[in-house]
Write a protein that holds these residues in place. Structure first.
Motif, PDB file in Angstrom:
ATOM      1  N   ALA A  23       0.835  -1.204   0.000  1.00 53.21           N
ATOM      2  CA  ALA A  23       0.000   0.000   0.000  1.00 53.21           C
ATOM      3  C   ALA A  23       0.870   1.254   0.000  1.00 53.21           C
ATOM      4  CB  ALA A  23      -0.938  -0.006   1.205  1.00 53.21           C
ATOM      5  N   LEU A  24       1.926   1.253   0.789  1.00 52.94           N
ATOM      6  CA  LEU A  24       2.833   2.400   0.828  1.00 52.94           C
ATOM      7  C   LEU A  24       3.551   2.576  -0.511  1.00 52.94           C
ATOM      8  CD1 LEU A  24       4.123   4.726   2.365  1.00 52.94           C
ATOM      9  CD2 LEU A  24       5.712   3.082   3.385  1.00 52.94           C
ATOM     10  N   LEU A  25       3.942   1.476  -1.143  1.00 50.47           N
ATOM     11  CA  LEU A  25       4.568   1.566  -2.461  1.00 50.47           C
ATOM     12  C   LEU A  25       3.608   2.210  -3.454  1.00 50.47           C
ATOM     13  CD1 LEU A  25       6.350  -1.912  -2.791  1.00 50.47           C
ATOM     14  CD2 LEU A  25       7.352   0.271  -2.109  1.00 50.47           C
ATOM     15  N   GLY A  26       2.325   1.887  -3.339  1.00 50.52           N
ATOM     16  CA  GLY A  26       1.321   2.502  -4.202  1.00 50.52           C
ATOM     17  C   GLY A  26       1.220   4.000  -3.989  1.00 50.52           C
ATOM     18  N   GLU A  27       1.327   4.442  -2.740  1.00 51.15           N
ATOM     19  CA  GLU A  27       1.293   5.881  -2.445  1.00 51.15           C
ATOM     20  C   GLU A  27       2.496   6.598  -3.062  1.00 51.15           C
ATOM     21  OE1 GLU A  27       0.950   6.655   1.729  1.00 51.15           O
ATOM     22  OE2 GLU A  27      -0.667   5.196   1.976  1.00 51.15           O
ATOM     23  N   GLY A  46       8.296  12.986   2.323  1.00 50.12           N
ATOM     24  CA  GLY A  46       7.783  12.314   3.515  1.00 50.12           C
ATOM     25  C   GLY A  46       7.475  10.850   3.272  1.00 50.12           C
ATOM     26  N   ARG A  47       6.916  10.540   2.111  1.00 49.61           N
ATOM     27  CA  ARG A  47       6.602   9.148   1.788  1.00 49.61           C
ATOM     28  C   ARG A  47       7.873   8.319   1.654  1.00 49.61           C
ATOM     29  NH1 ARG A  47       2.581  11.829  -1.542  1.00 49.61           N
ATOM     30  NH2 ARG A  47       0.529  11.443  -0.632  1.00 49.61           N
ATOM     31  N   LEU A  48       8.894   8.900   1.020  1.00 48.40           N
ATOM     32  CA  LEU A  48      10.159   8.178   0.893  1.00 48.40           C
ATOM     33  C   LEU A  48      10.799   7.963   2.261  1.00 48.40           C
ATOM     34  CD1 LEU A  48      11.668   9.888  -2.291  1.00 48.40           C
ATOM     35  CD2 LEU A  48      10.651   7.597  -2.128  1.00 48.40           C
ATOM     36  N   ASP A  49      10.709   8.961   3.140  1.00 46.30           N
ATOM     37  CA  ASP A  49      11.237   8.806   4.501  1.00 46.30           C
ATOM     38  C   ASP A  49      10.479   7.717   5.255  1.00 46.30           C
ATOM     39  OD1 ASP A  49      13.046  10.839   3.962  1.00 46.30           O
ATOM     40  OD2 ASP A  49      11.945  12.362   5.085  1.00 46.30           O
ATOM     41  N   THR A  50       9.157   7.710   5.126  1.00 47.80           N
ATOM     42  CA  THR A  50       8.342   6.688   5.779  1.00 47.80           C
ATOM     43  C   THR A  50       8.670   5.311   5.228  1.00 47.80           C
ATOM     44  OG1 THR A  50       6.551   8.250   6.189  1.00 47.80           O
ATOM     45  CG2 THR A  50       5.963   5.914   6.210  1.00 47.80           C
ATOM     46  N   LEU A  51       8.817   5.229   3.916  1.00 50.62           N
ATOM     47  CA  LEU A  51       9.168   3.955   3.289  1.00 50.62           C
ATOM     48  C   LEU A  51      10.499   3.451   3.821  1.00 50.62           C
ATOM     49  CD1 LEU A  51       8.558   1.735   1.224  1.00 50.62           C
ATOM     50  CD2 LEU A  51       9.636   3.188  -0.522  1.00 50.62           C
ATOM     51  N   ARG A  52      11.469   4.344   3.948  1.00 53.71           N
ATOM     52  CA  ARG A  52      12.799   3.950   4.444  1.00 53.71           C
ATOM     53  C   ARG A  52      12.702   3.391   5.864  1.00 53.71           C
ATOM     54  NH1 ARG A  52      17.238   2.461   6.687  1.00 53.71           N
ATOM     55  NH2 ARG A  52      19.185   3.004   5.674  1.00 53.71           N
ATOM     56  N   GLU A  53      11.970   4.099   6.696  1.00 56.35           N
ATOM     57  CA  GLU A  53      11.823   3.684   8.093  1.00 56.35           C
ATOM     58  C   GLU A  53      11.144   2.313   8.185  1.00 56.35           C
ATOM     59  OE1 GLU A  53       8.938   5.194  11.559  1.00 56.35           O
ATOM     60  OE2 GLU A  53      10.322   6.721  10.832  1.00 56.35           O
ATOM     61  N   ARG A  54      10.067   2.154   7.458  1.00 50.02           N
ATOM     62  CA  ARG A  54       9.315   0.898   7.530  1.00 50.02           C
ATOM     63  C   ARG A  54      10.060  -0.257   6.888  1.00 50.02           C
ATOM     64  NH1 ARG A  54       3.226   2.231   6.215  1.00 50.02           N
ATOM     65  NH2 ARG A  54       3.069  -0.026   6.432  1.00 50.02           N
ATOM     66  N   LEU A  55      10.743   0.003   5.781  1.00 46.12           N
ATOM     67  CA  LEU A  55      11.520  -1.061   5.139  1.00 46.12           C
ATOM     68  C   LEU A  55      12.666  -1.528   6.023  1.00 46.12           C
ATOM     69  CD1 LEU A  55      11.983  -0.201   1.356  1.00 46.12           C
ATOM     70  CD2 LEU A  55      10.854  -2.199   2.341  1.00 46.12           C
ATOM     71  N   ALA A  56      13.371  -0.582   6.616  1.00 44.87           N
ATOM     72  CA  ALA A  56      14.497  -0.948   7.481  1.00 44.87           C
ATOM     73  C   ALA A  56      14.018  -1.831   8.636  1.00 44.87           C
ATOM     74  CB  ALA A  56      15.204   0.295   8.001  1.00 44.87           C
ATOM     75  N   ALA A  57      12.919  -1.446   9.261  1.00 44.26           N
ATOM     76  CA  ALA A  57      12.381  -2.240  10.362  1.00 44.26           C
ATOM     77  C   ALA A  57      11.897  -3.600   9.866  1.00 44.26           C
ATOM     78  CB  ALA A  57      11.241  -1.483  11.045  1.00 44.26           C
ATOM     79  N   HIS A  58      11.251  -3.607   8.713  1.00 45.91           N
ATOM     80  CA  HIS A  58      10.741  -4.858   8.148  1.00 45.91           C
ATOM     81  C   HIS A  58      11.892  -5.810   7.809  1.00 45.91           C
ATOM     82  CE1 HIS A  58       8.396  -7.606   5.727  1.00 45.91           C
ATOM     83  NE2 HIS A  58       9.228  -7.385   4.713  1.00 45.91           N
ATOM     84  N   PHE A  59      12.902  -5.303   7.117  1.00 48.87           N
ATOM     85  CA  PHE A  59      14.029  -6.149   6.746  1.00 48.87           C
ATOM     86  C   PHE A  59      14.752  -6.673   7.984  1.00 48.87           C
ATOM     87  CE2 PHE A  59      14.712  -3.833   2.419  1.00 48.87           C
ATOM     88  CZ  PHE A  59      13.674  -4.554   1.852  1.00 48.87           C
ATOM     89  N   LYS A  60      14.937  -5.821   8.978  1.00 45.92           N
ATOM     90  CA  LYS A  60      15.593  -6.248  10.218  1.00 45.92           C
ATOM     91  C   LYS A  60      14.778  -7.354  10.883  1.00 45.92           C
ATOM     92  CE  LYS A  60      17.335  -4.635  14.634  1.00 45.92           C
ATOM     93  NZ  LYS A  60      17.497  -3.529  15.557  1.00 45.92           N
ATOM     94  N   GLY A  61      13.459  -7.179  10.913  1.00 52.50           N
ATOM     95  CA  GLY A  61      12.600  -8.199  11.503  1.00 52.50           C
ATOM     96  C   GLY A  61      12.683  -9.519  10.767  1.00 52.50           C
ATOM     97  N   GLU A  62      12.713  -9.463   9.442  1.00 53.90           N
ATOM     98  CA  GLU A  62      12.835 -10.696   8.659  1.00 53.90           C
ATOM     99  C   GLU A  62      14.147 -11.396   8.967  1.00 53.90           C
ATOM    100  OE1 GLU A  62      10.358  -9.905   4.536  1.00 53.90           O
ATOM    101  OE2 GLU A  62      12.509  -9.495   4.540  1.00 53.90           O
TER     102      GLU A  62
END
Length: 145
Positions: A23-27, A46-62
């Protein structure tokens, strides 16, 4: 629910995160649909900053959840795929950081093309992960004894 779709499992959590990231990629894609508007759009920043934050957390979690190790144990033939997917994380984040570093005054067609290419690569990355998660953890690819 199957193991891979329950939010109580690492696989279920990952799949749910993938849906939210999609959904964020779509935005972000929508924000780049008009290159002239994207050049001046602080919302895109702002969207790119949000994407960076969420991706970093997601990748770390994986990487820290043991999910890939579980897949490798259940389906050793996917070990190379798991390794490749994990190795892609750093490169994807690096490309995103390069795009985020471009000032709004320097955003041109090359910038929006770069954002779109990154979004395509992120979508492909997540689709490959989803494929492995659902196939292996739903039992379709488990190694035979």
């Amino acid at each position: 629910m199957t193991q891979s779709t329950s939010h109580d499992t690492p696989a279920g959590k990952t799949l749910a995160e993938h849906r939210a990231l999609h959904a964020l990629l779509g935005e972000v894609e929508k924000a780049t649909s008009d290159p002239a508007a994207a050049a001046a759009d602080q919302a895109l920043t702002g969207r790119l900053d949000t994407l960076r934050e969420r991706l970093a957390a997601h990748f770390k979690g994986e990487e820290e959840s043991g999910l890939f190790e579980q897949i490798e144990e259940m389906a050793p033939e996917h070990a190379h795929d798991c390794t490749s997917l994990c190795e892609e994380h750093e490169g994807l984040l690096g490309r995103l950081d390069q795009l985020r570093a471009v000032g709004s005054g320097a955003r041109d067609r090359t910038f929006t093309d770069g954002v779109r290419a990154l979004l395509d690569d992120l979508a492909s990355h997540e689709a490959r992960e989803n494929e492995i998660l659902t196939r292996v953890l739903d039992g379709g690819d488990q190694a035979q004894d």
